[in-house]
Design an enzyme around this catalytic site. Structure first.
Site, PDB file in Angstrom:
ATOM      1  N   TYR A  24      -4.420 -38.245 -46.646  1.00  0.00           N
ATOM      2  CA  TYR A  24      -4.065 -37.514 -45.415  1.00  0.00           C
ATOM      3  C   TYR A  24      -4.061 -36.010 -45.661  1.00  0.00           C
ATOM      4  O   TYR A  24      -3.461 -35.516 -46.620  1.00  0.00           O
ATOM      5  CB  TYR A  24      -2.693 -37.947 -44.909  1.00  0.00           C
ATOM      6  CG  TYR A  24      -2.205 -37.112 -43.733  1.00  0.00           C
ATOM      7  CD1 TYR A  24      -2.821 -37.218 -42.499  1.00  0.00           C
ATOM      8  CD2 TYR A  24      -1.169 -36.196 -43.883  1.00  0.00           C
ATOM      9  CE1 TYR A  24      -2.400 -36.446 -41.423  1.00  0.00           C
ATOM     10  CE2 TYR A  24      -0.744 -35.426 -42.817  1.00  0.00           C
ATOM     11  CZ  TYR A  24      -1.360 -35.541 -41.590  1.00  0.00           C
ATOM     12  OH  TYR A  24      -0.967 -34.765 -40.544  1.00  0.00           O
ATOM     13  N   HIS A  76      -3.701 -24.368 -34.448  1.00  0.00           N
ATOM     14  CA  HIS A  76      -2.239 -24.333 -34.470  1.00  0.00           C
ATOM     15  C   HIS A  76      -1.673 -22.925 -34.250  1.00  0.00           C
ATOM     16  O   HIS A  76      -0.455 -22.757 -34.168  1.00  0.00           O
ATOM     17  CB  HIS A  76      -1.723 -24.896 -35.798  1.00  0.00           C
ATOM     18  CG  HIS A  76      -1.825 -26.395 -35.889  1.00  0.00           C
ATOM     19  ND1 HIS A  76      -3.022 -27.062 -35.765  1.00  0.00           N
ATOM     20  CD2 HIS A  76      -0.885 -27.362 -36.080  1.00  0.00           C
ATOM     21  CE1 HIS A  76      -2.817 -28.362 -35.886  1.00  0.00           C
ATOM     22  NE2 HIS A  76      -1.522 -28.573 -36.068  1.00  0.00           N
ATOM     23  N   ASN A 104       2.524 -26.800 -42.992  1.00  0.00           N
ATOM     24  CA  ASN A 104       3.651 -27.723 -43.104  1.00  0.00           C
ATOM     25  C   ASN A 104       4.739 -27.032 -43.910  1.00  0.00           C
ATOM     26  O   ASN A 104       4.468 -26.479 -44.977  1.00  0.00           O
ATOM     27  CB  ASN A 104       3.224 -29.004 -43.820  1.00  0.00           C
ATOM     28  CG  ASN A 104       2.876 -30.136 -42.872  1.00  0.00           C
ATOM     29  OD1 ASN A 104       2.730 -31.261 -43.283  1.00  0.00           O
ATOM     30  ND2 ASN A 104       2.743 -29.838 -41.586  1.00  0.00           N
ATOM     31  N   TYR A 156      48.453 -16.328 -31.072  1.00  0.00           N
ATOM     32  CA  TYR A 156      47.624 -17.100 -32.000  1.00  0.00           C
ATOM     33  C   TYR A 156      46.464 -16.286 -32.574  1.00  0.00           C
ATOM     34  O   TYR A 156      46.081 -16.471 -33.733  1.00  0.00           O
ATOM     35  CB  TYR A 156      47.045 -18.327 -31.290  1.00  0.00           C
ATOM     36  CG  TYR A 156      48.009 -19.451 -31.036  1.00  0.00           C
ATOM     37  CD1 TYR A 156      49.351 -19.348 -31.364  1.00  0.00           C
ATOM     38  CD2 TYR A 156      47.564 -20.641 -30.460  1.00  0.00           C
ATOM     39  CE1 TYR A 156      50.237 -20.387 -31.120  1.00  0.00           C
ATOM     40  CE2 TYR A 156      48.429 -21.691 -30.211  1.00  0.00           C
ATOM     41  CZ  TYR A 156      49.766 -21.553 -30.541  1.00  0.00           C
ATOM     42  OH  TYR A 156      50.624 -22.590 -30.298  1.00  0.00           O
ATOM     43  N   ARG A 169      48.165 -14.463 -35.390  1.00  0.00           N
ATOM     44  CA  ARG A 169      48.888 -15.292 -36.352  1.00  0.00           C
ATOM     45  C   ARG A 169      47.991 -16.343 -37.011  1.00  0.00           C
ATOM     46  O   ARG A 169      48.172 -16.681 -38.180  1.00  0.00           O
ATOM     47  CB  ARG A 169      50.040 -15.984 -35.626  1.00  0.00           C
ATOM     48  CG  ARG A 169      50.979 -16.732 -36.532  1.00  0.00           C
ATOM     49  CD  ARG A 169      51.972 -17.641 -35.836  1.00  0.00           C
ATOM     50  NE  ARG A 169      52.128 -17.505 -34.407  1.00  0.00           N
ATOM     51  CZ  ARG A 169      52.552 -18.488 -33.624  1.00  0.00           C
ATOM     52  NH1 ARG A 169      52.829 -19.671 -34.147  1.00  0.00           N
ATOM     53  NH2 ARG A 169      52.695 -18.308 -32.339  1.00  0.00           N
ATOM     54  N   PHE A 182       8.921 -32.051 -44.259  1.00  0.00           N
ATOM     55  CA  PHE A 182       8.727 -30.967 -43.301  1.00  0.00           C
ATOM     56  C   PHE A 182       9.753 -30.996 -42.170  1.00  0.00           C
ATOM     57  O   PHE A 182       9.859 -30.051 -41.399  1.00  0.00           O
ATOM     58  CB  PHE A 182       7.328 -31.049 -42.693  1.00  0.00           C
ATOM     59  CG  PHE A 182       6.993 -32.424 -42.174  1.00  0.00           C
ATOM     60  CD1 PHE A 182       7.607 -32.952 -41.057  1.00  0.00           C
ATOM     61  CD2 PHE A 182       6.049 -33.199 -42.833  1.00  0.00           C
ATOM     62  CE1 PHE A 182       7.319 -34.218 -40.586  1.00  0.00           C
ATOM     63  CE2 PHE A 182       5.741 -34.479 -42.363  1.00  0.00           C
ATOM     64  CZ  PHE A 182       6.376 -34.989 -41.245  1.00  0.00           C
ATOM     65  N   GLU A 218       4.776 -37.551 -33.601  1.00  0.00           N
ATOM     66  CA  GLU A 218       5.938 -36.772 -34.034  1.00  0.00           C
ATOM     67  C   GLU A 218       7.026 -36.974 -32.983  1.00  0.00           C
ATOM     68  O   GLU A 218       7.251 -36.136 -32.116  1.00  0.00           O
ATOM     69  CB  GLU A 218       5.531 -35.306 -34.191  1.00  0.00           C
ATOM     70  CG  GLU A 218       4.455 -35.143 -35.265  1.00  0.00           C
ATOM     71  CD  GLU A 218       3.575 -33.920 -35.086  1.00  0.00           C
ATOM     72  OE1 GLU A 218       3.882 -33.088 -34.205  1.00  0.00           O
ATOM     73  OE2 GLU A 218       2.579 -33.798 -35.812  1.00  0.00           O
TER      74      GLU A 218
END
Length: 499
Positions: free
Chosen positions: A50, A80, A192, A276, A279, A325, A410
């Site tokens: 792959y 991409h 990746n 608060y 404190r 990834f 995905e």
């Protein structure tokens, strides 16, 4: 700085974020060469692997002929490079490149040393690719941001060369690089990975620890301005609970208050307990510190991690497809930072509100002597409230969201870059809140003259007054507030609080 990806520290990452020079050590370069040779043997052997000789994502079962492997890698990067939005800050891009070098330097990705040299040249020449900030969902790696990084090395897009944005082809010529031609596996190895998400999260973390340190200083200043009690910071209280952050914060505030004339002037007062937000600083800020420490641990591990796919094991030329990834650890860390810093700003705003309220503080209304004619810090407190409210919206965790991509291949993603970008904005907003508290605390201290605050808090007071002088009448506040916010983010009100 010589970088050993197998032994990276938070301190080194902080220095790199601040601009320290860096390059991989010799052992890393040898590992890179071994992994590249392994890819060569895999291709020559004809095995189907792959990302080496197949398509990507849903197209993983499509075998690519050897003569088209270079085209495969080039097309991967170009297809991409599909981000949108404002560019990432250039210091984040620089850290992103260094993180990519660290991951590749582990020797399990299969890129050639020429790729390492090209990435290193970008760092050395201060040539930062212009990378859109939107487009990654934080799984299968930060695909779009990393693709924009690599496409710039191929001659596409734009590069910011020392502050001047130019076409990538022109910058490559100026810095002595030929456009990068990718070999098998390299495109996938380069896009990746979690380096964009991790760089953004580290940016939020390092700004956040500066905000945190300033908030401790501002909180102690406010205690003295209120003539508050130091008893809640007694170490015996925190030791009984045992939470490490609480113990640390209580000790820090006690140290800052030590030697205050204002504090000793009211030791016999009848007030029993403070609000608060004064404190409970050790409990709230300490819990935030523990969260930041945990996020720092996660991000330090991630900085030197191998997060591409498939992962190579050169010893036996094995390539294993997995899921390193997936940026879920980074997403959780970024959301943790966001939540912690949201609370740091929130409790600070409540102290501002007390100081400007004469019923609560005993000080002049809105810390101005001639109130009515003058509004004093009325609207700076409103600005702080607005920033806190914005942070509450931003703090909703991105890490619990997911949306399927790549035709369902995905099907669960982390949203880490979204979480990290939100955390960075929360840090900036919280710095603005702390800036207003520093103004209010300094003004409150001045009303107690001739009594002086402690030596350490006098130093804090002096830094505030250098940017925001004592006031007796209204004036234009925005520039002073912005200057103090910048000083908080520059780390001028405390040292790093994380290990």
């Amino acid at each position: 700085m010589k970088l050993d990806p197998e032994n990276i520290s938070l301190g080194q990452l902080r220095d790199l974020w601040a601009g320290a020079e860096a390059r991989l050590d010799d052992a890393s370069l040898r590992r890179v060469g071994d992994a590249a040779a392994s890819v060569g043997r895999i291709v020559a052997g004809g095995e189907t692997v792959y990302g080496v000789n197949t398509g990507f994502g849903l197209l993983a079962n499509t075998r690519i002929p050897d003569e088209r492997l270079a085209e495969l890698q080039s097309n991967l990067i170009l297809s991409h490079s599909a981000g949108l939005g404002d560019p990432l800050p250039r210091h984040v891009v620089r850290l992103m490149i260094i993180l990519k070098l660290l991951g590749l330097g582990r020797g399990h990705s299969g890129v050639r040393t020429v790729v390492i040299d090209a990435l290193q040249t970008l760092v050395d020449k201060d040539a930062m690719p212009v990378i859109p900030s939107q487009g990654s969902v934080g799984a299968s790696g930060d695909l779009a941001p990393l693709a924009h990084l690599i496409s710039a090395l191929m001659g596409y897009g734009r590069i910011d060369l020392a502050g001047t944005i130019l076409p990538a082809t022109e910058v490559l010529k100026r810095i002595g690089l030929d456009p990068l031609v990718l070999a098998p596996k390299e495109g996938l190895a380069l896009i990746n990975g979690t380096q964009a998400s991790t760089a953004l999260a580290l940016d939020a973390l390092f700004n956040g620890e500066r905000v945190f340190a300033a908030a401790i200083a501002a909180g102690a200043l406010s205690v003295d301005a209120l003539k508050g009690s130091a008893k809640p910071f007694d170490p015996r209280i925190s030791e009984l609970r045992g939470q490490p952050g609480q113990i640390t914060v209580a000790a820090a505030i006690s140290s800052l208050l030590d030697g205050s004339e204002i504090l000793t002037s009211h030791v016999q007062c009848t007030r029993v307990q403070d609000p608060y937000s004064f404190r409970c600083q050790p409990q709230v800020m300490g819990a935030a510190l523990d969260l930041l420490q945990n996020a720092a641990r996660t991000l330090t591990i991630e900085a030197g991690a191998v997060t591409d796919n498939p992962i190579l094991f050169p010893d036996d030329d094995t390539a294993i497809s997995g899921g390193n990834f997936h940026a879920q650890p980074v997403a959780f860390a970024a959301d943790t930072i966001a939540i912690a810093l949201c609370e740091v700003g929130s409790i600070s705003e409540r102290r501002i509100s007390v100081l400007v309220d004469p019923k609560m503080s005993g000080l002049p209304a809105f810390l101005t002597q001639d109130s009515g004619v003058n509004s004093g810090l009325m609207i700076p407190q409103v600005t702080a409230a607005a920033l806190v409210s914005e942070n509450k919206c931003l703090a909703f965790p991105a890490s619990v969201d997911s949306i399927p991509t790549s035709a369902g291949q995905e099907d669960h993603v982390s949203m880490a870059p979204i979480a990290a970008r939100k955390a960075a904005q929360i840090a900036r907003n919280a710095a603005g809140v702390i800036a207003v508290e520093l103004m209010a605390g300094a003004e409150g201290i001045d009303y107690h003259a001739p009594l002086q605050t402690s030596p350490k808090l006098r130093n804090v007071h002096d830094k505030v007054r250098a940017l925001s002088p004592y006031f007796t009448a209204d004036r234009y506040w925005a520039d002073e507030m912005a200057a103090l916010q910048a000083a908080v983010l520059a780390g001028e009100f405390g040292t790093p609080v994380l290990g």
